[in-house]
Write a protein that holds these residues in place. Structure first.
Motif, short mmCIF file in Angstrom:
data_model
loop_
_atom_site.label_atom_id
_atom_site.label_comp_id
_atom_site.label_asym_id
_atom_site.label_seq_id
_atom_site.Cartn_x
_atom_site.Cartn_y
_atom_site.Cartn_z
N SER A 119 0.85 -1.19 0.00
CA SER A 119 0.00 0.00 0.00
C SER A 119 0.88 1.24 0.00
N TRP A 120 0.28 2.39 -0.34
CA TRP A 120 1.04 3.62 -0.47
C TRP A 120 0.46 4.70 0.43
N VAL A 121 1.30 5.62 0.85
CA VAL A 121 0.83 6.70 1.72
C VAL A 121 0.32 7.89 0.94
N CYS A 122 0.54 7.92 -0.37
CA CYS A 122 0.07 9.06 -1.17
C CYS A 122 -0.41 8.57 -2.52
N THR A 123 -1.28 9.36 -3.13
CA THR A 123 -1.74 9.11 -4.49
C THR A 123 -1.18 10.22 -5.38
N PRO A 124 -0.17 9.91 -6.19
CA PRO A 124 0.45 10.96 -7.01
C PRO A 124 -0.48 11.45 -8.10
N VAL A 125 -0.23 12.67 -8.55
CA VAL A 125 -1.08 13.32 -9.56
C VAL A 125 -0.23 13.70 -10.76
#
Length: 322
Positions: A14-20
């Motif tokens: 899992s990831w701590v951020c969702t990049p844009v």
């Protein structure tokens, strides 16, 4: 690009951020069933008479018609970043549902006094405002699948510098002139240029290149002769002044190499932020992508640093995760 191996890495945690990734382009259909879940609310930065939240193709002047596929370009670029994966239809975007797309419409119809005709293009004012808009909204990557053979106005150059100062990686298509010399903004310092290779690993015949060492990497995006192309999205709906019935079309060009690299860069941001608690700088991202690409840190006049290797980008402990 060894995307399958990279996707295995992505799927395992899992990831701590969702990049844009901000996509500055022609037009977008937010209701496309293979993109809508990964598309953020976008903005129309053009003075085309439509509202700021209207991402439809700009209405052409009386007597002017769109060329086939022209306004679909933006949807195709966005799809290569964020098309929904594992949904049993269409294509998976390189971001594999981990990356969001910020769609910014920058193309509209402009009167060219030199040719005495309308052109479907953009202006320095619109392009610079879109770059700043994306940077102010903390886009991790700004994808510009567009270019000019001539240097851009200082207002655009200033906007590029502003985006870099805000931490946004700038990615631009190298150009489809097939010559030694990148288009702008790909040629500017600080911008990661992306050229195209064909299936046998050599430079696509249309892809511009640079014998002068610069920040240039590659991704597969077709060829003219022999003909090669790749599938991506299209608008998939009809408008009073333009009909795009297909949800998917075949494409070729450095415009479609750039978003593949933008999405890999965004995935790197996600893993880096998870491990270190902060996003990597644009320079860190470029070093990671260039030094792990297929030319193994060496620069080649035809292919730059080579094909971006997504598997290495997500696992390398020398240049990416030291």
């Amino acid at each position: 690009m060894n995307l399958e191996a990279a996707w295995d890495v992505i799927s395992a945690r899992s990831w701590v951020c969702t990049p844009v990734v901000a996509v500055l382009d022609t037009a977008f259909n937010p209701s496309h069933p293979d993109l809508e879940v990964n598309l953020l609310s976008g903005r129309n930065l053009t003075p085309d008479g439509l509202s700021q939240d209207d991402l439809r193709p700009s209405p052409p002047p009386s007597g002017v018609v769109y060329g086939q596929g022209e306004p679909d370009h933006g949807q195709a670029v966005a799809g290569l970043v964020g098309a929904t994966a594992d949904n049993g239809q269409g294509i998976p975007g390189v971001g594999l549902n981990r990356v969001k797309v910020l769609p910014l419409k920058v193309f509209f119809w402009i009167w060219n006094s030199s040719t005495q005709s309308y052109e479907y293009s953009s202006t320095s004012a619109v392009l610079s405002s879109a770059i700043r808009y994306a940077a102010d909204r903390r886009a991790n990557v700004i994808n510009m699948s567009l270019g000019s053979p001539a240097p851009l106005d200082v207002v655009v150059q200033d906007a590029l510098g502003y985006a870099l100062s805000k931490g946004s990686l700038l990615v631009a298509a190298a150009g489809n002139d097939g010559i030694d010399g990148l288009r702008y903004p790909a040629r500017y310092k600080g911008v990661l240029a992306v050229g195209s290779i064909r299936l046998n690993g050599t430079r696509s015949d249309f892809s511009s290149y640079s014998s002068t060492q610069t920040d240039l990497v590659m991704a597969a995006a077709g060829n003219l002769s022999p003909s090669e192309s790749l599938w991506s999205l299209a608008l998939g709906t009809s408008y009073p002044y333009y009909s795009s019935q297909a949800r998917y079309l075949t494409w070729r060009g450095t415009s479609f190499a750039a978003p593949q690299v933008s999405a890999v860069a965004a995935l790197y941001v996600a893993k880096y932020a998870t491990l270190y608690g902060k996003a990597p700088s644009p320079d860190q991202i470029k070093v990671c992508l260039e030094q792990t690409a297929s030319n193994m840190g060496a620069y080649d006049s035809q292919t730059g640093y080579g094909i971006v290797r997504a598997d290495r980008v997500l696992t390398d402990t020398t240049y990416c995760f030291p």
